[in-house]
Design a protein around this motif. Structure first.
Motif, PDB file in Angstrom:
ATOM      1  N   ASN A  51      -2.717  -7.535  -2.355  1.00  0.00           N
ATOM      2  CA  ASN A  51      -1.316  -6.784  -2.592  1.00  0.00           C
ATOM      3  C   ASN A  51      -1.454  -5.408  -3.387  1.00  0.00           C
ATOM      4  O   ASN A  51      -2.431  -5.244  -3.998  1.00  0.00           O
ATOM      5  CB  ASN A  51      -0.609  -7.749  -3.663  1.00  0.00           C
ATOM      6  CG  ASN A  51      -0.358  -9.190  -2.970  1.00  0.00           C
ATOM      7  OD1 ASN A  51      -0.213  -9.154  -1.658  1.00  0.00           O
ATOM      8  ND2 ASN A  51      -0.198 -10.251  -3.872  1.00  0.00           N
ATOM      9  N   HIS A  98       5.945  -2.102  -3.533  1.00  0.00           N
ATOM     10  CA  HIS A  98       5.109  -2.964  -3.658  1.00  0.00           C
ATOM     11  C   HIS A  98       4.748  -3.765  -2.243  1.00  0.00           C
ATOM     12  O   HIS A  98       5.923  -3.971  -1.558  1.00  0.00           O
ATOM     13  CB  HIS A  98       5.584  -4.200  -4.472  1.00  0.00           C
ATOM     14  CG  HIS A  98       4.525  -5.210  -4.742  1.00  0.00           C
ATOM     15  ND1 HIS A  98       3.315  -5.015  -5.459  1.00  0.00           N
ATOM     16  CD2 HIS A  98       4.413  -6.590  -4.325  1.00  0.00           C
ATOM     17  CE1 HIS A  98       2.544  -6.163  -5.489  1.00  0.00           C
ATOM     18  NE2 HIS A  98       3.415  -7.145  -4.713  1.00  0.00           N
ATOM     19  N   ARG A 143       7.620  -7.745   3.837  1.00  0.00           N
ATOM     20  CA  ARG A 143       6.551  -7.645   2.784  1.00  0.00           C
ATOM     21  C   ARG A 143       6.724  -6.637   1.927  1.00  0.00           C
ATOM     22  O   ARG A 143       5.721  -6.418   1.087  1.00  0.00           O
ATOM     23  CB  ARG A 143       4.983  -7.543   3.722  1.00  0.00           C
ATOM     24  CG  ARG A 143       4.835  -8.806   4.451  1.00  0.00           C
ATOM     25  CD  ARG A 143       3.434  -8.620   5.220  1.00  0.00           C
ATOM     26  NE  ARG A 143       3.216  -7.598   5.936  1.00  0.00           N
ATOM     27  CZ  ARG A 143       2.768  -6.431   5.743  1.00  0.00           C
ATOM     28  NH1 ARG A 143       2.175  -6.047   4.753  1.00  0.00           N
ATOM     29  NH2 ARG A 143       2.845  -5.477   6.942  1.00  0.00           N
ATOM     30  N   THR A 158       3.049  -6.552   0.002  1.00  0.00           N
ATOM     31  CA  THR A 158       2.542  -7.961  -0.154  1.00  0.00           C
ATOM     32  C   THR A 158       1.541  -8.321   1.135  1.00  0.00           C
ATOM     33  O   THR A 158       2.223  -7.980   2.286  1.00  0.00           O
ATOM     34  CB  THR A 158       3.392  -9.100  -0.204  1.00  0.00           C
ATOM     35  OG1 THR A 158       4.251  -8.905  -1.551  1.00  0.00           O
ATOM     36  CG2 THR A 158       2.804 -10.530  -0.529  1.00  0.00           C
TER      37      THR A 158
END
Length: 92
Positions: A21, A76, A61, A78
């Motif tokens: 991540n 972000h 994601r 993931t």
């Protein structure tokens, strides 16, 4: 004419294993109402990811947060995948 807005992104270069991540941050120097995140693959044009005015958005994601009071936005990812390897940038 409007003054220039200084934008700082961090980290500038990131190497990470698949499945990790990651968070990228964008800070800017004076008040703005919104911000956009883009992804750009080598030799291609930028691809739009998010238009942020406040709060949080998520697409698969990828997610982004926007805090205009602190002049800070984050992107972000993931569970990073090989296809995520690209240049990411914010624009105000």
């Amino acid at each position: 004419a409007r003054g220039q807005i200084k934008v700082d992104q961090s980290p500038q270069v990131l190497i990470l294993p698949e499945g990790a991540n990651v968070s990228l941050q964008c800070k800017w120097s004076s008040a703005v109402n919104n911000l956009q995140w883009f992804k750009q693959n080598p030799g291609e044009g930028p691809v739009f990811l998010f238009f942020m005015a406040s709060g949080m958005k998520q697409i698969g994601r990828f997610s982004s947060k926007m805090n205009s009071k602190d002049r800070l936005s984050s992107l972000h990812i993931t569970g990073s995948q090989r296809g995520d390897s690209a240049t990411y940038f914010c624009a105000v």
